[in-house]
Design an enzyme around this catalytic site. Structure first.
Site, PDB file in Angstrom:
ATOM      1  N   HIS A  42     -39.274  -1.540  24.711  1.00  0.00           N
ATOM      2  CA  HIS A  42     -40.073  -0.315  24.649  1.00  0.00           C
ATOM      3  C   HIS A  42     -39.587   0.676  25.704  1.00  0.00           C
ATOM      4  CE1 HIS A  42     -43.610   2.267  24.292  1.00  0.00           C
ATOM      5  NE2 HIS A  42     -43.669   2.263  25.627  1.00  0.00           N
ATOM      6  N   CYS A  95     -11.879   4.583   2.256  1.00  0.00           N
ATOM      7  CA  CYS A  95     -12.942   4.582   3.258  1.00  0.00           C
ATOM      8  C   CYS A  95     -12.489   5.244   4.551  1.00  0.00           C
ATOM      9  CB  CYS A  95     -13.392   3.154   3.535  1.00  0.00           C
ATOM     10  SG  CYS A  95     -14.618   3.037   4.859  1.00  0.00           S
ATOM     11  N   GLY A 152     -24.992  14.743  -9.178  1.00  0.00           N
ATOM     12  CA  GLY A 152     -25.107  13.339  -8.796  1.00  0.00           C
ATOM     13  C   GLY A 152     -25.755  13.213  -7.435  1.00  0.00           C
ATOM     14  N   ALA A 171     -17.780  -0.515   1.453  1.00  0.00           N
ATOM     15  CA  ALA A 171     -16.706  -0.998   2.324  1.00  0.00           C
ATOM     16  C   ALA A 171     -17.090  -2.295   3.030  1.00  0.00           C
ATOM     17  CB  ALA A 171     -16.346   0.081   3.347  1.00  0.00           C
ATOM     18  N   GLY A 186     -26.583  10.378  -5.678  1.00  0.00           N
ATOM     19  CA  GLY A 186     -26.445   9.112  -4.987  1.00  0.00           C
ATOM     20  C   GLY A 186     -26.090   9.375  -3.531  1.00  0.00           C
ATOM     21  N   ALA A 187     -25.593   8.341  -2.840  1.00  0.00           N
ATOM     22  CA  ALA A 187     -25.285   8.476  -1.419  1.00  0.00           C
ATOM     23  C   ALA A 187     -24.264   9.578  -1.163  1.00  0.00           C
ATOM     24  CB  ALA A 187     -24.780   7.143  -0.871  1.00  0.00           C
ATOM     25  N   GLU A 244     -29.392  15.797 -10.812  1.00  0.00           N
ATOM     26  CA  GLU A 244     -29.333  14.341 -10.985  1.00  0.00           C
ATOM     27  C   GLU A 244     -29.868  13.961 -12.363  1.00  0.00           C
ATOM     28  OE1 GLU A 244     -29.098  10.520 -11.216  1.00  0.00           O
ATOM     29  OE2 GLU A 244     -28.224  11.495  -9.453  1.00  0.00           O
ATOM     30  N   GLU A 293       0.854  -1.190   0.000  1.00  0.00           N
ATOM     31  CA  GLU A 293       0.000   0.000   0.000  1.00  0.00           C
ATOM     32  C   GLU A 293       0.883   1.231   0.000  1.00  0.00           C
ATOM     33  OE1 GLU A 293      -2.360   2.770  -0.298  1.00  0.00           O
ATOM     34  OE2 GLU A 293      -3.444   0.854  -0.118  1.00  0.00           O
TER      35      GLU A 293
END
Length: 467
Positions: A446, A43, A181, A321, A183-184, A204, A35
């Site tokens: 509850h 992420c 866009g 992820a 999206g999320a 969008e 890496e």
């Protein structure tokens, strides 16, 4: 390690790669992970984690605006993005160092550099200073992730036209922002910047925001954002952009073919992601790649070449992820001969962490009907839930799509407080092949938000109690 031969070499240290490396070590493998940047990938460093930190700050800002109902008042209330941005970076850096600690704990070698397949079980690593080393393994696992998609009319420079990464590193909220866009990613940043005073316009190309979600979820979220002043143009495509030093002039065409112009200080391009599969030596080594650039794998994440595997975003399907992490475990356990089964891609939850939150798993109502199921839908609004009322967050609902024949949970959709936590109950229910009746018969405490799960399940049976 002197001969640079390992049981498992992982290329990429994001959620897919680092989880696979840790699981490999747990199974007794000698593992190296290549890496070039910080461990944790997009992420952890510039994606999920810092974004959620900023969203938490944005929620607090919006709650403060409504604090008078709780007997709390402010003089000269103001919000500042700068400290929230710094907090998000501190959290990301803390977690990245945590992954490094896990590598040390599990005796995993982190090789800093960029990996490329050489063939015959070898990977060449180009270090940050330009040096080259070769590492060998019978099992090479590619987990190279993805990056924001660039569109020709909006070249990303992360100064005026942001990617999601650029949007994370702003110390001040601009006066105006166009989010291209919905999206999320687009909706999460629309939430953040709207909270800090930016005039946000969302554009969008498809007919509705969050197009992969149930239509009820999309319309509820859009209605909520409109109340906060966010403007929307759906079914609209950006045709041209004039990018200046201090502003961007956008030209977009709506669903009726009419052209509109919009001038904003900044633009966020959130039109999806593309896999990082270039210059990995895939073609040279015969690894099959889809037309979209994803590495083609089987149910155990094996590529077309023996000893080469791929997981996470570079292997396609849901670019999430949690899906990537799960694939890492499944793949490495299969390599070790301890496979617990393949990934159930039909039971991967979708989560959008704006406020109200949106989460889902399984089929939408429209998809269930299109696939020929005889269905019944249960829908329970948060205004009927005591805990939601007490907390002051009552926008949205819990929705269950039930197959009448077997009472199977075909899909579940939640908009509202802690939706991204509550959806896990449906994921587990579907995983265990539970029925809607069983979701209700499992006692829910509850007063809690989870009671709405049981009520929506009852709704799918036509007998909601509190509605």
């Amino acid at each position: 390690m002197a001969d640079k031969k390992f049981d498992l070499v992982v290329v990429g240290g994001g959620p897919a790669g680092y989880v696979a490396a840790i699981r490999g070590s747990q199974l007794g493998m000698q593992v190296a992970c290549i890496e070039e940047d910080n461990l944790g990938g997009v992420c952890l460093n510039v994606g999920c984690i810092p974004t959620k930190a900023l969203l938490s700050s944005a929620l607090l800002v919006n709650d403060c605006k409504l604090a008078a109902a709780h007997g709390i008042t402010f003089d000269n209330f103001r919000s500042d993005l700068g400290p929230a941005q710094k907090r998000s970076r501190d959290i990301a850096e803390k977690l990245a160092s945590g992954v490094a600690h896990l590598f040390n704990k599990n005796k995993i070698l982190h090789i800093k550099g960029r990996g490329r397949l050489l063939g015959e079980g070898s990977v060449e690593v180009t270090s940050l200073d330009g040096g080259h080393e070769t590492y060998r393994s019978d099992h090479i696992l590619l987990a190279t992730g993805s990056r924001p998609r660039d569109i020709p009319v909006l070249p990303i420079d992360d100064t005026t036209v942001w990617s999601s990464t650029g949007a994370l590193f702003q110390q001040q909220a601009p006066a105006s922002l166009a989010v291209v866009g919905a999206g999320a990613v687009g909706m999460e940043f629309a939430d953040i910047y709207n909270a800090y005073g930016t005039k946000v316009t969302v554009i969008e190309a498809l007919d509705r925001i969050l197009p992969i979600e149930d239509a009820d979820s999309s319309s509820t979220l859009q209605r909520s954002f409109k109340k906060r002043g966010v403007q929307f143009h759906t079914g609209a495509k950006v045709k041209d952009a004039i990018i200046g030093e201090d502003s961007v002039q956008l030209s977009f065409e709506d669903k009726n073919g009419s052209t509109h112009r919009l001038e904003v200080e900044k633009v966020l391009s959130a039109v999806g992601r593309v896999p990082n599969t270039e210059d990995l030596g895939l073609k040279e080594n015969g690894v099959e790649v889809s037309p979209e650039g994803y590495i083609v794998v089987d149910h155990h994440l094996k590529s077309s070449v023996r000893g080469i595997y791929a997981i996470g975003d570079c292997a396609g399907k849901q670019l999430l992820a949690h899906k990537a992490m799960h694939e890492g475990v499944v793949c490495v356990e299969a390599i070790a001969g301890e496979s617990h089964g393949a990934v159930d891609y039909a039971n991967v939850p979708n989560c959008t962490y704006c406020h109200p939150e949106v989460a889902s798993v399984g089929l939408t109502e429209a998809q269930a009907r299109e696939q020929g199921f005889d269905i019944e839908v249960g829908k329970f609004p948060w205004v009927g839930n005591g805990r939601a009322l007490a907390g002051g967050h009552t926008e949205g609902f819990v929705k269950v799509v039930r197959d009448k024949e077997y009472s199977e949970i075909l899909g579940a959709h939640i908009v509202g407080p802690h939706a991204t936590e509550l959806i896990a109950e449906f994921v587990v229910g579907r995983h265990l092949e539970g029925t809607v009746e069983e979701m209700d018969r499992a006692m829910h405490p509850h007063p809690t938000l989870s009671e709405a799960v049981a009520e929506a399940a009852l709704g799918a049976l036509g007998r909601t109690i509190h509605l």
